[in-house]
Design an enzyme around this catalytic site. Structure first.
Site, PDB file in Angstrom:
ATOM      1  N   ASP A   1       0.832  -1.206   0.000  1.00 14.62           N
ATOM      2  CA  ASP A   1       0.000   0.000   0.000  1.00 14.62           C
ATOM      3  C   ASP A   1       0.871   1.262   0.000  1.00 14.62           C
ATOM      4  O   ASP A   1       2.082   1.210   0.274  1.00 14.62           O
ATOM      5  CB  ASP A   1      -0.886  -0.026   1.257  1.00 14.62           C
ATOM      6  CG  ASP A   1      -2.221   0.665   1.038  1.00 14.62           C
ATOM      7  OD1 ASP A   1      -2.329   1.445   0.081  1.00 14.62           O
ATOM      8  OD2 ASP A   1      -3.143   0.432   1.834  1.00 14.62           O
TER       9      ASP A   1
ATOM     10  N   ASP B   1     -10.702   2.330  -3.620  1.00 11.88           N
ATOM     11  CA  ASP B   1     -11.302   2.031  -2.317  1.00 11.88           C
ATOM     12  C   ASP B   1     -12.819   2.049  -2.415  1.00 11.88           C
ATOM     13  O   ASP B   1     -13.509   1.588  -1.509  1.00 11.88           O
ATOM     14  CB  ASP B   1     -10.860   3.060  -1.274  1.00 11.88           C
ATOM     15  CG  ASP B   1      -9.527   2.675  -0.645  1.00 11.88           C
ATOM     16  OD1 ASP B   1      -9.019   1.586  -0.958  1.00 11.88           O
ATOM     17  OD2 ASP B   1      -8.995   3.469   0.150  1.00 11.88           O
TER      18      ASP B   1
HETATM   19  C1  DGJ Z   1      -5.990   1.709   1.707  1.00 13.59           C
HETATM   20  C2  DGJ Z   1      -6.353   0.511   0.882  1.00 13.59           C
HETATM   21  O1  DGJ Z   1      -6.842   0.909  -0.348  1.00 13.59           O
HETATM   22  C3  DGJ Z   1      -7.366  -0.327   1.648  1.00 13.59           C
HETATM   23  O2  DGJ Z   1      -7.768  -1.433   0.877  1.00 13.59           O
HETATM   24  C4  DGJ Z   1      -6.754  -0.776   2.937  1.00 13.59           C
HETATM   25  O3  DGJ Z   1      -5.679  -1.652   2.684  1.00 13.59           O
HETATM   26  C5  DGJ Z   1      -6.278   0.423   3.730  1.00 13.59           C
HETATM   27  N1  DGJ Z   1      -5.430   1.281   2.945  1.00 13.59           N
HETATM   28  C6  DGJ Z   1      -5.535  -0.008   4.969  1.00 13.59           C
HETATM   29  O4  DGJ Z   1      -5.024   1.040   5.645  1.00 13.59           O
END
Ligand code: DGJ
Length: 717
Positions: free
Chosen positions: A463, A532
């Site tokens: 991430d 997201d």
């Molecule tokens: C952002 C990601 O897009 C989510 O899927 C998740 O992993 C969160 N970060 C976790 O902090």
């Protein structure tokens, strides 16, 4: 990708410097496209042609008066945007590039690499233009290498990857823009005289607001199946820039490369500056063909292990967020197995002890298991997963740090922040300085440390939840303008080291949603997190947008609790790409569980077609209140069609959907799958049609009920 073979080095070493040679034509060709350069009487290199392949052999008298300088310089006679602008070590701000030599290699039957060497007649500055042509995929990749042998450094201000010219009546640009949770919104506009720029200045990721991809249509707007266009994308996980300039003669130049914004680069003698790659395809049959070309290229060359299977998974992020313990996770492992999924993916929140990661304000940077949540460590979970015959994957975000962390306390000099201004946070965190080799080691060790300690880890979700602001590198000292470039190159070094040690570990590229997908990073990653936003209605548009440039097997789609639509609709939407679940399975009723279990089985049976089949977008959600697309395998024996009704107005009519890509001579069984228990299929009886019928007459398969869907399996008999 950027390595130059020994034979080429040798060639350039012994190459005869050709002076005053003209009429030299240098074609760069794929099966259906030609890009042709010509050396002019002034010894400069010109782009003579780009377009459909010229079927008759061209002789070197063709293209008598080319006008478009191939890699146009600055400081002499150019009056428009240059590809390259430098200041020599003596302060002279001009550059001229003359043709020296060129060489073509054929490392494999499908690939031809052409290197064109240019040199300044006055200064020891050299530029090599590299072109890699993928014949079958009809894709061209290009990059540039700049070196010099002056006594002191020269300063680079512009260092484009590519400069392409077009001469058409009109130009239509399709761009993809957005924000967090609204990625890949498509917009098409006519270019008018002057400059249009699409760029990013986010530093630690390529996109979020603007995506490094575009279509440029010639003469008329292009659509799915007609129109002449190029589809282009830059493989660079940082600041990028596409510049489109229409000049006084209505010619268009497209400059693609690293964004020169705040990035002048001091180049040492003998040190090569290698640009990232621009990847593009030319299509005379609209956007659909361009996408299929890019998908094939991506699967065969552009992304990690494009020919390998992907893992279906259960993720815990939207089910637990930071609130979990061993017991909850063990139950999720049971759910993974119960659903028939391949892997459980443990997300954010498993680490840090001095500042336990209980929310996104603390702990980032401290990559030790949190003892309260996981008293028996990751090893216990890996073992529990193994006992259930499911794989175990884990989330990391190793480029970042929370101010409330031990890492922040021990290594303030590793963090990008201005020395004399307040820190500026985004998601309560800061970016580590990947220009610094010590930080590169740290980031590598986060991943390597986990894999060494727990070899059973089968997957990383990597991430990156912020961009750069208030940025300053202690390590770079007086070379701050190198930061945007050195950061990305430092990151690539880490990825390359990881890939050397773990060549086939599947990894998902993630960035607070779809903020970081580009073909520079995808060389190291098997897939990416598209957004997201997992509301399936929004997802149809987002996934539709990505589908133009990225193949389905790379686009991670999860079934979650976002949105009010039925579980079937959510599942059918996730299924058009790389499917996963991130939903409380234990709250499913019997029918829901049974539906999902069958959907997973269907997906596994059809994944080869979805992942590596040819994509046909049949009805666009940008044009109608529905979206329909299908994938067809390369034997034309198997196809899967996804149809989604987004809305329907009073009196709305939905015409038959005409299929594509099938064999007209074959007969196909057409069956609806993913039928929710107790619901009647739209094709209740056995349906058999010829390919010809399906493509000319089509199927009436769209429901008028908003937010409903159907998945159709099509099999040659
Ligand atoms: C952002 C990601 O897009 C989510 O899927 C998740 O992993 C969160 N970060 C976790 O902090």
């Amino acid at each position: 990708m950027k390595k130059i073979s020994t034979s080429v080095v040798l060639f350039f070493a012994i190459a005869l410097i050709v002076k005053g040679q003209t009429d030299i034509l240098i074609p760069v060709s794929t099966q259906n496209t030609d890009l042709i350069f010509k050396v002019g009487t002034d010894n400069r290199l010109y782009q003579a042609y780009i377009g459909p392949k010229l079927t008759r052999a061209i002789d070197n008298k063709a293209f008598q008066r080319p006008v478009h300088l191939a890699y146009v310089t600055s400081g002499t006679d150019n009056l428009f945007e240059p590809a390259i602008r430098i200041t020599h070590s003596d302060g002279n701000p001009s550059l001229e590039l003359h043709y020296v030599s060129h060489l073509t290699e054929k490392p494999e039957e499908n690939v031809t690499i052409t290197h064109i060497r240019l040199k300044d007649p006055l200064y020891p500055v050299e530029v090599i233009l590299h072109f890699k042509a993928f014949a079958r995929e009809d894709v061209l990749e290009q990059w540039v290498e700049i070196t010099h042998q002056e006594k002191k450094p020269v300063t680079l201000y512009n260092y484009a990857t590519s400069m392409l010219y077009f001469d058409a009546g009109k130009y239509w640009l399709t761009q993809f823009h957005g924000d967090w949770a609204e990625e890949m919104k498509m917009q098409e506009n006519e270019l008018t005289s002057g400059i249009k720029i699409i760029d990013s200045k986010l530093g630690a990721r390529a996109h979020m607001y603007q995506t490094p991809v575009f279509f440029l249509s010639l003469n008329d707007k292009s659509n799915e199946n007609t129109g002449e266009l190029i589809a282009g994308t830059l493989g660079w996980s940082g600041n990028f820039q596409f510049l489109f300039e229409v000049d006084e003669k209505n010619a268009l130049r497209i400059r693609s490369g690293i964004n020169p914004f705040a990035s002048e680069y001091s180049l040492q003698p003998g040190q090569p500056f290698i640009t990232p790659s621009f990847v593009f395809t030319y299509s005379a049959q609209g956007k659909g063909l361009a996408s299929r070309n890019l998908h094939r290229w991506a699967i065969n060359y552009g992304i990690m292990d494009g020919g390998e299977p992907r893992l279906t998974l259960l993720n815990n992020w939207e089910t637990t967020f930071f609130n979990f313990n061993e017991e909850k996770l063990t139950a999720l492992l049971d759910d993974t197995k119960k659903m028939g999924l391949d892997m459980f993916l443990l997300d954010d929140g498993w680490f840090a002890n001095k500042y336990p990661r209980k929310n996104d304000m603390v702990g980032l940077g401290d990559w030790q298991e949190n003892k309260a949540k996981l008293p028996n460590g990751i090893g216990y979970l890996v073992k529990e997963a193994e006992d259930r015959s499911v794989k175990f994957g884990i989330w990391i975000e190793p480029e970042m740090v929370n101010p409330k962390s031990e890492l922040y306390e021990t290594h303030p000099d590793w963090i990008l922040k201005l020395p004399n201004r307040p820190e500026h946070y985004y998601r309560n965190q800061l970016v580590l300085d990947l220009a610094n080799p010590q930080v590169q080691d740290f980031v590598f060790n986060v991943a390597d440390g986990l894999l060494t300690k727990y070899p059973g880890i089968a997957f990383f979700k990597w991430d990156c939840n912020r961009m750069m602001t208030n940025t300053y590198s202690v390590y770079l000292k007086d070379k701050q303008s190198h930061l945007y470039i050195d950061y990305v190159n430092g990151l690539y070094k880490v990825f390359a080291r990881l890939r050397q040690k773990y060549p086939h570990l599947p990894m998902m590229l993630c960035s607070g949603g779809g903020g970081r997908v580009d073909y520079g990073a995808m060389r190291y990653f098997t897939e990416f997190w598209a957004s997201d936003n997992t509301d399936p209605l929004e997802r149809i548009y987002i996934q539709w947008g990505y589908s133009y440039f990225f193949p389905a097997l790379a686009v991670c789609n999860h079934v979650t609790s976002w949105g009010k639509q039925s579980l079937k609709f959510r599942t059918d939407v996730a299924m058009m790409g790389k499917m996963g679940f991130d939903i409380p399975v234990n709250e499913f009723n019997e029918k829901e569980l049974a539906f999902c279990q069958v959907a997973v089985k269907n997906y596994k049976r059809l994944s080869e077609v979805i992942w590596r089949g040819e994509l046909y977008r049949l009805i666009s959600p940008y044009e109608e209140n529905r979206a329909v697309l299908m994938y067809v395998d390369n034997t034309c024996d198997k196809a899967v069609l996804f149809s989604y009704t987004l809305n329907s107005r009073y009196g709305e009519t939905f015409n038959n959907v005409r299929l594509k890509g099938l064999d007209p001579a074959k007969t196909y069984a057409v069956n609806e799958i993913n039928i929710f228990p107790g619901i009647r299929s739209i094709f209740p009886t056995k349906n058999v049609y010829s390919g010809d019928y399906l493509m000319k007459v089509g199927l009436n398969l769209t429901s008028f009920q908003p937010l409903t869907s159907s998945v159709i399996e099509i099999t040659a008999e």
